[in-house]
Design an enzyme around this catalytic site. Structure first.
Site, PDB file in Angstrom:
ATOM      1  CE1 TYR A  19      -3.942   2.163   0.624  1.00 22.80           C
ATOM      2  CE2 TYR A  19      -2.657   3.116   2.414  1.00 22.80           C
ATOM      3  CZ  TYR A  19      -3.759   3.150   1.576  1.00 22.80           C
ATOM      4  OH  TYR A  19      -4.674   4.174   1.686  1.00 22.80           O
ATOM      5  CG  ASN A  54      -6.024   7.358  10.300  1.00 18.87           C
ATOM      6  OD1 ASN A  54      -4.927   7.832  10.040  1.00 18.87           O
ATOM      7  ND2 ASN A  54      -6.182   6.119  10.688  1.00 18.87           N
ATOM      8  CB  VAL A  78      -8.949   2.108  14.843  1.00 24.26           C
ATOM      9  CG1 VAL A  78      -8.927   3.562  14.410  1.00 24.26           C
ATOM     10  CG2 VAL A  78      -9.003   1.997  16.337  1.00 24.26           C
ATOM     11  CB  SER A 125     -15.455   0.427  11.053  1.00 22.58           C
ATOM     12  OG  SER A 125     -14.150   0.147  10.636  1.00 22.58           O
ATOM     13  CD  GLN A 166      -1.686   2.233  19.041  1.00 22.38           C
ATOM     14  OE1 GLN A 166      -1.409   2.250  20.228  1.00 22.38           O
ATOM     15  NE2 GLN A 166      -2.269   1.192  18.471  1.00 22.38           N
TER      16      GLN A 166
HETATM   17  P1  NAD Z   1     -12.613   1.687   0.149  1.00 23.39           P
HETATM   18  O1  NAD Z   1     -11.915   0.376   0.206  1.00 23.39           O
HETATM   19  O2  NAD Z   1     -13.935   1.811   0.827  1.00 23.39           O
HETATM   20  O3  NAD Z   1     -12.802   2.160  -1.359  1.00 23.39           O
HETATM   21  C1  NAD Z   1     -11.916   1.820  -2.396  1.00 23.39           C
HETATM   22  C2  NAD Z   1     -12.759   1.444  -3.610  1.00 23.39           C
HETATM   23  O4  NAD Z   1     -11.883   1.129  -4.702  1.00 23.39           O
HETATM   24  C3  NAD Z   1     -13.621   0.211  -3.361  1.00 23.39           C
HETATM   25  O5  NAD Z   1     -14.938   0.446  -3.786  1.00 23.39           O
HETATM   26  C4  NAD Z   1     -12.942  -0.864  -4.205  1.00 23.39           C
HETATM   27  O6  NAD Z   1     -13.827  -1.890  -4.639  1.00 23.39           O
HETATM   28  C5  NAD Z   1     -12.359  -0.043  -5.338  1.00 23.39           C
HETATM   29  N1  NAD Z   1     -11.222  -0.689  -6.010  1.00 23.39           N
HETATM   30  C6  NAD Z   1     -10.157  -1.302  -5.441  1.00 23.39           C
HETATM   31  N2  NAD Z   1      -9.318  -1.742  -6.378  1.00 23.39           N
HETATM   32  C7  NAD Z   1      -9.871  -1.402  -7.588  1.00 23.39           C
HETATM   33  C8  NAD Z   1      -9.469  -1.600  -8.930  1.00 23.39           C
HETATM   34  N3  NAD Z   1      -8.327  -2.238  -9.248  1.00 23.39           N
HETATM   35  N4  NAD Z   1     -10.278  -1.126  -9.914  1.00 23.39           N
HETATM   36  C9  NAD Z   1     -11.450  -0.491  -9.612  1.00 23.39           C
HETATM   37  N5  NAD Z   1     -11.867  -0.291  -8.347  1.00 23.39           N
HETATM   38  C10 NAD Z   1     -11.073  -0.737  -7.342  1.00 23.39           C
HETATM   39  O7  NAD Z   1     -11.587   2.776   0.718  1.00 23.39           O
HETATM   40  P2  NAD Z   1     -11.805   4.334   1.015  1.00 23.39           P
HETATM   41  O8  NAD Z   1     -11.592   4.531   2.459  1.00 23.39           O
HETATM   42  O9  NAD Z   1     -13.025   4.814   0.371  1.00 23.39           O
HETATM   43  O10 NAD Z   1     -10.528   4.935   0.275  1.00 23.39           O
HETATM   44  C11 NAD Z   1     -10.609   5.569  -0.993  1.00 23.39           C
HETATM   45  C12 NAD Z   1      -9.233   6.076  -1.383  1.00 23.39           C
HETATM   46  O11 NAD Z   1      -8.760   7.006  -0.406  1.00 23.39           O
HETATM   47  C13 NAD Z   1      -8.182   4.984  -1.507  1.00 23.39           C
HETATM   48  O12 NAD Z   1      -7.360   5.265  -2.609  1.00 23.39           O
HETATM   49  C14 NAD Z   1      -7.393   5.116  -0.233  1.00 23.39           C
HETATM   50  O13 NAD Z   1      -6.064   4.707  -0.386  1.00 23.39           O
HETATM   51  C15 NAD Z   1      -7.480   6.609   0.058  1.00 23.39           C
HETATM   52  N6  NAD Z   1      -7.338   6.890   1.487  1.00 23.39           N
HETATM   53  C16 NAD Z   1      -8.368   6.671   2.373  1.00 23.39           C
HETATM   54  C17 NAD Z   1      -8.174   6.937   3.719  1.00 23.39           C
HETATM   55  C18 NAD Z   1      -9.279   6.746   4.735  1.00 23.39           C
HETATM   56  O14 NAD Z   1      -9.050   7.010   5.914  1.00 23.39           O
HETATM   57  N7  NAD Z   1     -10.462   6.338   4.378  1.00 23.39           N
HETATM   58  C19 NAD Z   1      -6.934   7.393   4.177  1.00 23.39           C
HETATM   59  C20 NAD Z   1      -5.905   7.577   3.253  1.00 23.39           C
HETATM   60  C21 NAD Z   1      -6.128   7.334   1.909  1.00 23.39           C
HETATM   61  N1  UDP Z   2      -6.293  -0.494  16.066  1.00 26.86           N
HETATM   62  C1  UDP Z   2      -6.663  -1.007  17.307  1.00 26.86           C
HETATM   63  N2  UDP Z   2      -7.692  -1.889  17.368  1.00 26.86           N
HETATM   64  C2  UDP Z   2      -8.407  -2.256  16.281  1.00 26.86           C
HETATM   65  C3  UDP Z   2      -8.049  -1.723  15.011  1.00 26.86           C
HETATM   66  C4  UDP Z   2      -6.980  -0.848  14.945  1.00 26.86           C
HETATM   67  O1  UDP Z   2      -6.041  -0.696  18.332  1.00 26.86           O
HETATM   68  O2  UDP Z   2      -9.367  -3.066  16.442  1.00 26.86           O
HETATM   69  C5  UDP Z   2      -5.174   0.459  16.002  1.00 26.86           C
HETATM   70  C6  UDP Z   2      -4.124   0.132  14.957  1.00 26.86           C
HETATM   71  O3  UDP Z   2      -3.146  -0.750  15.459  1.00 26.86           O
HETATM   72  C7  UDP Z   2      -3.551   1.516  14.675  1.00 26.86           C
HETATM   73  C8  UDP Z   2      -4.757   2.443  14.834  1.00 26.86           C
HETATM   74  O4  UDP Z   2      -5.703   1.709  15.606  1.00 26.86           O
HETATM   75  O5  UDP Z   2      -2.585   1.851  15.632  1.00 26.86           O
HETATM   76  C9  UDP Z   2      -5.392   2.858  13.509  1.00 26.86           C
HETATM   77  O6  UDP Z   2      -5.616   1.702  12.756  1.00 26.86           O
HETATM   78  P1  UDP Z   2      -6.338   1.727  11.328  1.00 26.86           P
HETATM   79  O7  UDP Z   2      -6.205   0.337  10.749  1.00 26.86           O
HETATM   80  O8  UDP Z   2      -7.694   2.279  11.474  1.00 26.86           O
HETATM   81  O9  UDP Z   2      -5.521   2.790  10.478  1.00 26.86           O
HETATM   82  P2  UDP Z   2      -3.965   3.030  10.190  1.00 26.86           P
HETATM   83  O10 UDP Z   2      -3.110   2.153  11.049  1.00 26.86           O
HETATM   84  O11 UDP Z   2      -3.814   2.737   8.745  1.00 26.86           O
HETATM   85  O12 UDP Z   2      -3.802   4.460  10.559  1.00 26.86           O
END
Ligand code: NAD
Ligand code: UDP
Length: 317
Positions: free
Chosen positions: A149, A178, A191, A193, A213
């Protein structure tokens, strides 16, 4: 020949958590919206309420393959975002970020569309600079379980800036911290959800490590507003630009806030910390605040209440 003057906007990953909210917002602004998704981590349910809108179109497609359509703007969000999802098929995760970026940049080049990349705070890895400004280059393990990723997203940023320099594309790179809210997947392991679902079901709340953290949590409507402002900004503003809520919480504080909101009888239990889990994360959003006049508006208690209400309905509790 083009008949309509409405802007045609492509949202890749449009059936995902962020993508579904973005499609909704763009439709409300009068755009034609094409949502492309392969349903790897998103679902039709997230966008089912948009199907009746004649300006909305859903295309099942994997962006690691070329796509030939006509568009004015592209938001490239396709990529699984939660560790459980992106680690399930790490090779596909890297392909989605890298081949997907090449395909979408190629599409932008042919159609002369402006293109925005959903990058991530993960490009900073486990940072030794705090809070993280855009000029910080990061500390990422290139061969760990999060690398598919993190490195995929870093390479996508490289591609965006090379297409910008080499081909003059109008690019926008947003580093998302996040973000949470309704339509997060209940089993995606993130975390917010996880804790809400556990609290609603009266199950143990799983704290990884000792819970000291930190993370900063942005509500989804704030982020989507930032996306739209970034896309509409002057071409010179390419980013990378941080977007997130700068208020920082420990994971233990988050668990306590959620327990306080949901009530119930869940206990806090401590589990091993996953490999390469960043110790702390908080965005420096000075650039977004000066260049876009953007700052998050929704507090954590308000955002969590809306998210709890969503999961209560989804889980029928
Ligand atoms: P999500 O998993 O809910 O949405 C991603 C979507 O992309 C899904 O609907 C999935 O089916 C689709 N997808 C995956 N691979 C694909 C492919 N090869 N072709 C077409 N569709 C594809 O995640 P999200 O939280 O909605 O994240 C959306 C974007 O934002 C992602 O690029 C993610 O890296 C970025 N992002 C999200 C967060 C966050 O906190 N939610 C944080 C940092 C970056
Ligand atoms: N985390 C946790 N319990 C859970 C899920 C996540 O303590 O059930 C922690 C995880 O180890 C991280 C933080 O929460 O330190 C955020 O995790 P998440 O997967 O949401 O996002 P990211 O690590 O990518 O910021």
């Amino acid at each position: 020949m083009r008949i309509s003057n409405r802007k045609r906007v492509l949202v890749t990953g449009g059936a995902g958590f962020l993508g579904s909210h973005l499609c909704e917002r763009l439709l409300s602004e009068g755009c034609d919206v094409l949502s492309v998704d392969n349903f790897y981590s998103g679902t039709r349910d997230n966008i089912a309420h948009l199907f009746a809108n004649p300006r909305f179109e859903l295309i099942r497609h994997d962006i690691t393959f070329p796509l030939y359509i006509e568009v004015d703007e592209i938001y490239n969000l396709a990529c699984p975002a939660s560790p459980i999802h992106y680690q399930r098929d790490p090779v596909q995760t890297t392909k989605t970020s890298v081949h997907g970026a090449i395909n979408m940049l190629g599409l932008a080049k042919r159609t002369k569309a402006r293109i925005l990349q959903a990058s991530t705070s993960e490009v900073y890895g486990d940072p030794e600079v705090h809070p993280q400004p855009e000029g910080y280059w990061g500390r990422v393990n290139p061969i760990g379980i999060r690398s598919c990723y993190d490195e995929g997203k870093r390479c996508a940023e490289t591609l965006f800036f090379d297409y910008h320099r080499q081909h003059g594309l109008e690019v926008k790179v947003v580093r998302i911290f996040n973000t949470y809210g309704p339509r997060m997947h209940p089993n995606d392991g993130r975390v917010v959800s996880n804790f809400i679902v556990q609290a609603l079901r009266g199950e143990d709340i799983t704290i990884y490590g000792d819970g000291s953290q930190t993370r900063s949590f942005c509500y989804v409507s704030d982020l989507i507003d930032g996306f739209v402002r970034m896309m509409a900004s002057e071409p010179v503003l390419t980013g990378p630009l941080n977007m997130g809520n700068p208020v920082e919480y420990t994971i233990l504080e988050l668990a306590e806030s959620i327990l306080g909101l949901v009530g119930g009888r869940s206990r806090l239990v401590f589990k091993p910390l996953p490999q390469d889990d960043p110790r702390q994360r908080k965005p420096d959003i000075s650039l977004a605040s000066t260049a876009l006049r953007w700052e998050p508006q929704v507090s954590l208690p308000d955002g969590l209440s809306a998210t709890v209400a969503y999961f209560r309905g989804l889980l029928d509790l």
